[in-house]
Design a protein around this motif. Structure first.
Motif, mmCIF file in Angstrom:
data_model
loop_
_atom_site.group_PDB
_atom_site.id
_atom_site.type_symbol
_atom_site.label_atom_id
_atom_site.label_comp_id
_atom_site.label_asym_id
_atom_site.label_seq_id
_atom_site.Cartn_x
_atom_site.Cartn_y
_atom_site.Cartn_z
ATOM 1 N N PHE A 543 0.648 -1.347 -0.150
ATOM 2 C CA PHE A 543 0.015 0.118 0.002
ATOM 3 C C PHE A 543 0.929 1.154 0.062
ATOM 4 C CE2 PHE A 543 -2.771 3.268 1.674
ATOM 5 C CZ PHE A 543 -3.979 2.892 1.225
ATOM 6 N N LYS A 544 0.408 2.209 -0.850
ATOM 7 C CA LYS A 544 0.974 3.557 -0.817
ATOM 8 C C LYS A 544 -0.197 4.458 -0.683
ATOM 9 C CE LYS A 544 5.619 2.672 -1.880
ATOM 10 N NZ LYS A 544 5.399 1.398 -1.220
ATOM 11 N N SER A 545 -0.052 5.072 0.412
ATOM 12 C CA SER A 545 -1.293 6.378 0.585
ATOM 13 C C SER A 545 -0.826 7.635 -0.107
ATOM 14 C CB SER A 545 -1.611 6.526 1.840
ATOM 15 O OG SER A 545 -0.894 7.551 2.352
ATOM 16 N N LYS A 546 -1.690 8.163 -0.608
ATOM 17 C CA LYS A 546 -1.426 9.555 -1.366
ATOM 18 C C LYS A 546 -0.726 10.680 -0.476
ATOM 19 C CE LYS A 546 -4.252 9.935 -5.497
ATOM 20 N NZ LYS A 546 -5.102 10.832 -6.307
ATOM 21 N N ARG A 547 -1.146 10.324 0.648
ATOM 22 C CA ARG A 547 -0.506 11.191 1.752
ATOM 23 C C ARG A 547 0.989 10.941 2.084
ATOM 24 N NH1 ARG A 547 -0.034 11.092 7.437
ATOM 25 N NH2 ARG A 547 -0.010 13.335 8.314
ATOM 26 N N ASN A 548 1.254 9.624 1.988
ATOM 27 C CA ASN A 548 2.590 9.161 2.170
ATOM 28 C C ASN A 548 3.466 9.750 1.129
ATOM 29 O OD1 ASN A 548 2.867 8.061 4.534
ATOM 30 N ND2 ASN A 548 2.400 5.912 4.015
ATOM 31 N N LEU A 549 2.724 9.653 0.014
ATOM 32 C CA LEU A 549 3.401 10.016 -1.356
ATOM 33 C C LEU A 549 3.543 11.478 -1.639
ATOM 34 C CD1 LEU A 549 1.988 7.371 -3.717
ATOM 35 C CD2 LEU A 549 4.378 7.224 -2.592
ATOM 36 N N GLY A 550 3.032 12.221 -0.561
ATOM 37 C CA GLY A 550 2.878 13.690 -0.539
ATOM 38 C C GLY A 550 2.017 14.260 -1.857
ATOM 39 N N MET A 551 1.314 13.457 -2.217
ATOM 40 C CA MET A 551 0.199 13.947 -3.289
ATOM 41 C C MET A 551 -0.786 14.426 -2.677
ATOM 42 S SD MET A 551 0.454 10.397 -5.641
ATOM 43 C CE MET A 551 -0.736 10.856 -6.756
ATOM 44 N N ILE A 552 -1.357 14.489 -1.438
ATOM 45 C CA ILE A 552 -2.275 15.323 -0.882
ATOM 46 C C ILE A 552 -1.674 16.057 0.487
ATOM 47 C CG2 ILE A 552 -4.312 14.581 -1.675
ATOM 48 C CD1 ILE A 552 -4.630 12.810 0.667
ATOM 49 N N GLY A 553 -1.966 17.145 0.669
ATOM 50 C CA GLY A 553 -1.471 17.880 2.000
ATOM 51 C C GLY A 553 -2.505 18.062 3.021
ATOM 52 N N TYR A 554 -2.919 16.675 3.606
ATOM 53 C CA TYR A 554 -4.023 16.558 4.567
ATOM 54 C C TYR A 554 -3.162 16.196 5.833
ATOM 55 C CZ TYR A 554 -7.657 14.807 7.327
ATOM 56 O OH TYR A 554 -8.519 14.491 8.325
ATOM 57 N N GLU A 555 -3.668 17.080 7.087
ATOM 58 C CA GLU A 555 -3.020 16.786 8.313
ATOM 59 C C GLU A 555 -4.213 15.635 8.872
ATOM 60 O OE1 GLU A 555 -0.322 17.266 10.111
ATOM 61 O OE2 GLU A 555 0.348 17.929 7.966
ATOM 62 N N ILE A 556 -3.736 14.823 9.505
ATOM 63 C CA ILE A 556 -4.611 13.944 10.108
ATOM 64 C C ILE A 556 -5.197 14.347 11.367
ATOM 65 C CG2 ILE A 556 -4.644 11.736 11.427
ATOM 66 C CD1 ILE A 556 -3.244 10.458 9.233
ATOM 67 N N ALA A 557 -6.409 14.629 11.708
ATOM 68 C CA ALA A 557 -6.936 15.308 12.779
ATOM 69 C C ALA A 557 -6.420 14.709 14.246
ATOM 70 C CB ALA A 557 -8.270 15.236 12.850
ATOM 71 N N ALA A 558 -5.649 15.496 15.024
ATOM 72 C CA ALA A 558 -5.441 15.056 16.186
ATOM 73 C C ALA A 558 -6.557 15.043 17.179
ATOM 74 C CB ALA A 558 -4.241 16.089 16.975
ATOM 75 N N ASP A 559 -6.423 14.369 18.485
ATOM 76 C CA ASP A 559 -7.202 14.492 19.323
ATOM 77 C C ASP A 559 -7.685 15.877 19.753
ATOM 78 O OD1 ASP A 559 -9.008 14.269 21.370
ATOM 79 O OD2 ASP A 559 -8.059 12.312 22.149
ATOM 80 N N THR A 560 -9.064 16.113 19.355
ATOM 81 C CA THR A 560 -9.240 17.657 19.639
ATOM 82 C C THR A 560 -10.122 18.046 20.995
ATOM 83 O OG1 THR A 560 -11.435 17.143 18.493
ATOM 84 C CG2 THR A 560 -9.845 18.184 17.095
ATOM 85 N N THR A 561 -9.952 16.816 21.682
ATOM 86 C CA THR A 561 -10.945 17.040 23.015
ATOM 87 C C THR A 561 -10.587 18.097 23.932
ATOM 88 O OG1 THR A 561 -11.091 14.540 22.765
ATOM 89 C CG2 THR A 561 -12.003 15.295 24.879
ATOM 90 N N ASP A 562 -9.160 18.239 24.057
ATOM 91 C CA ASP A 562 -8.761 19.079 25.318
ATOM 92 C C ASP A 562 -8.637 20.639 24.487
ATOM 93 O OD1 ASP A 562 -8.575 17.359 27.335
ATOM 94 O OD2 ASP A 562 -6.716 16.636 26.741
ATOM 95 N N LYS A 563 -8.675 20.726 23.224
ATOM 96 C CA LYS A 563 -8.603 22.285 22.975
ATOM 97 C C LYS A 563 -9.755 22.959 22.777
ATOM 98 C CE LYS A 563 -4.580 20.026 20.375
ATOM 99 N NZ LYS A 563 -5.093 18.565 20.731
ATOM 100 N N VAL A 564 -10.083 23.627 23.980
ATOM 101 C CA VAL A 564 -11.289 24.360 23.768
ATOM 102 C C VAL A 564 -11.014 25.979 23.614
ATOM 103 C CG1 VAL A 564 -13.149 25.214 25.317
ATOM 104 C CG2 VAL A 564 -11.848 23.067 26.014
ATOM 105 N N PRO A 565 -11.667 26.307 22.333
ATOM 106 C CA PRO A 565 -11.338 27.494 21.824
ATOM 107 C C PRO A 565 -12.197 28.578 22.469
ATOM 108 C CG PRO A 565 -13.008 26.423 20.360
ATOM 109 C CD PRO A 565 -12.530 25.519 21.329
ATOM 110 N N ALA A 566 -11.750 29.893 22.431
ATOM 111 C CA ALA A 566 -12.673 30.898 23.025
ATOM 112 C C ALA A 566 -13.843 31.070 22.105
ATOM 113 C CB ALA A 566 -12.006 32.228 23.193
#
Ligand SMILES: *[C@@H]1O[C@H](CO)[C@@H](O)[C@H](O)[C@H]1NC(C)=O
Ligand SMILES: *[C@@H]1O[C@H](CO)[C@@H](O)[C@H](O)[C@H]1NC(C)=O
Ligand SMILES: *[C@@H]1O[C@H](CO)[C@@H](O)[C@H](O)[C@H]1NC(C)=O
Ligand SMILES: [Zn+2]
Length: 585
Positions: A543-566
């Motif tokens: 398997f080669k994912s497009k992300r690994n190949l740098g063909m898409i610039g997508y950041e995998i979502a980090a755990d957002t549970t603790d980041k409370v915005p104003a």
């Protein structure tokens, strides 16, 4: 095991403890040994040793047998033997409130008893927790990955794990074990839920890649035998009529020429196979709409153009049963009521009740199929998440809240808010007079009155629609929701637990009560007794994912549970003016 062995040992202890004084037996033993002491020969000693060894072996044997038997019982319970079928249904975005809404709506419109319930209600099984690895509120991609792979992943993942590697799916493993496989949906067949069973991409928006993988151009080759749904545009090249791909691959042609698919693209072609008129040749690709199949509420008025969910489900069941007739293996079919979710996103309760009723009808069709089939099978149905934060009552006046809601308002709607918004947009594009007054008149006389049966649209509502036609869908839906006194908390998803429904069957106790969505996924593979881990291994070799190949610039979502915005003003985009405008009954 602990439950089994503990009482077993306790019993053993009780049985070996004699009721009589333990000293008595000791005396007897001692007396015996005293008596035999003098006449003891090596024969005797050998005989005793042999007896002792035999007793030890026998005891050990009994223990081994007991453990084996209880283990055997457990595994044969989890993994039944013999030919069998598994139908997995997903009600995308349907939370518990949708059931209350739809049940009461049906009782109201059909004049039924209070106790008259949906078919789903009669097969309530348990509930599922839905969070993803990246958020307490999942999306359909992470939700379906939990079902297909039995693993938690990030929002947006199409059977990919947080470490950016693909995970084998129950459908792929089923195909490798000789099962026939199918996917039936009412949205794009490349959308997150179906995609998660038969493709692997980093992020759900890669619909074009999903289409290509689904027909067979992926790491594993073709794994699906039947696909019915919408989303034809992802199979047609950019520039072609009805095409929306970014490249110029004709995936319908690729499917037919390279992977042997049969293809049908409209209702008349579908009807040739209805009720077994003609045998469905597999593999069969049926794409009945450019994008979504219309909401059931609208589809009823276009019945000659689009098949319904229950019609597609019945045809798929019949086709897969026929195709596995002479086989040792049955089939795995995933059926999705895809657009319950869309009605939730649009906050349109009139569209939603019709979607849920149609899903209930498809659920009943599957139960009937299982009843009639000679092959044993199980139906498991659940949702990936709830959508809209639906609540079945809403405070719309300043006075103390009323304890009621009005199904009559939903019953009067013959169009979805989505459909009316489309009509408004095409009217604006075609008309030669876009003056606010003329638009307001058109909206009221041509759309709201005939489409919703609403005769008391306020001037504020009509002005908002005429001056913000881009928000027409939400504004239309709000007119219905407020009058029906139905509440919504979001245009997105919510974290509430969702229901599990089942026909019941071998091992289904594993998903009784409140379970994790991944437990549902694990049940699917256990019931079919297929090796999903072996598929994961095979996938990862090549398997080669497009992300690994740098063909898409997508950041995998980090755990957002603790980041409370104003909080900011942007958080309040609801149309509060309209709600306060209707502060009188
Ligand atoms: C599969 O896709 C690749 C990349 O798009 C293409 O080069 C190849 O020809 C395709 N294979 C078949 C059999 O169509
Ligand atoms: C439903 O439509 C009928 C006929 O137009 C109308 O008389 C009735 O008031 C409507 N009911 C509601 C709740 O809007
Ligand atoms: C009405 O709006 C549409 C879309 O913006 C436009 O194409 C059309 O020319 C407008 N008509 C008038 C009379 O302004
Ligand atoms: Zn959704």
């Amino acid at each position: 095991m602990a439950n089994v062995t503990t009482p077993l040992l306790a019993n053993d202890r009780r049985e070996t403890d004699p009721d009589t004084d333990p000293n008595d037996s000791e005396d007897a033993l001692q007396g015996q040994s005293r008596a035999t002491q003098t006449g003891r020969s090596w024969h005797m000693r050998l005989r005793e040793s042999l007896l002792f060894a035999w007793a030890l072996l026998a005891t050990a044997g009994v223990l081994v047998l007991a453990v084996w038997a209880s283990h055997q019982q457990q595994t044969s319970f989890d993994k039944p033997a013999g030919k069998r079928n598994l139908i997995f249904m997903v009600s995308d975005g349907m939370g518990p409130a949708s059931l209350s809404l739809t049940r009461s709506f049906r009782q109201y419109t059909e004049g039924l008893e209070y106790g008259d319930t949906l078919t789903l209600d009669k097969h309530f099984w348990g509930s599922s927790r839905t969070r993803s690895s990246s958020s307490l509120v999942t999306d359909s991609a992470a939700g379906a990955t939990a079902f297909s792979c039995g693993k938690k992943s990030y929002n947006g993942a199409i059977s990919m794990l947080p470490d950016n590697t693909p995970c084998g799916t129950v459908l792929e493993a089923a195909k490798k074990s000789g099962y026939k496989t199918g996917l039936v949906v009412t949205t794009d067949i490349t959308d997150a839920t179906p995609a998660c069973f038969a493709s692997h991409v980093d992020i759900r928006s890669q619909n074009d890649d999903v289409a290509v993988q689904e027909v067979g151009n992926g790491t594993l080759g073709r794994v699906v035998d039947l696909m019915f749904g919408g989303g034809r545009c992802h199979f047609l090249p950019s520039g072609a009529a009805g095409g929306c791909r970014e490249d110029d691959i004709n995936v319908v042609e690729m499917a037919k020429n390279e992977y042997g698919w049969n293809y049908i693209g409209d209702r008349p072609a579908f009807d040739e196979f209805w009720e077994g008129k003609k045998e469905v040749p597999l593999p069969m690709l049926g794409l009945f709409a450019d994008t979504d199949i219309p909401f059931e509420l609208d589809r009823r008025n276009m019945n000659d153009v689009y098949p319904s969910l229950s019609e597609m489900a019945k045809t798929a069941l019949r086709a897969l049963e026929k195709a596995t007739e002479g086989s040792d293996q049955g089939f795995f079919l995933m059926i999705e009521g895809s657009r319950i979710d869309h009605a939730g996103h649009g906050n349109d309760p009139a569209a939603q009740v019709r979607e849920v009723l149609e899903y209930d009808k498809a659920f009943k069709a599957v139960l009937d199929f299982l009843d009639e089939s000679d092959t044993p099978g199980v139906l498991v149905a659940t949702s990936d998440h709830e959508t809209g934060g639906l609540s079945v009552s809403r405070q719309v006046h300043a006075e103390y809240p009323q304890y009621l809601w009005y199904p009559a308002v939903l019953a009067n709607a013959s169009s979805s808010s989505e459909h009316l918004a489309h009509r408004l947009h095409s009217h604006i594009a075609q008309t030669s007079d876009n003056s606010t007054d003329n638009l307001k008149k058109y909206i009221n006389d041509e759309l709201i009155i005939p489409g919703f049966g609403i005769h008391d649209a306020s001037d504020e509502e009509l002005t908002a629609l005429a001056s913000h036609p881009e928000q027409a869908q939400y504004l239309f839906a709000q007119m219905i929701s407020i009058r029906a006194q139905i509440g919504w908390s979001t245009h997105g998803h919510s974290a509430v637990d969702v229901n599990i429904y089942s026909s019941g069957g071998p091992g289904a106790e594993a998903i009784r009560g409140n379970v994790e969505n991944t437990d549902v996924g694990k049940y699917l593979r256990n019931y079919l007794n297929v090796d999903v881990d072996a598929v994961t291994e095979e996938l990862n070799k090549n398997f080669k994912s497009k992300r690994n190949l740098g063909m898409i610039g997508y950041e995998i979502a980090a755990d957002t549970t603790d980041k409370v915005p104003a909080l900011s003003e942007d958080h309040w985009v609801v149309h509060e003016e309209l709600e306060t405008a209707r502060s009188k009954p």
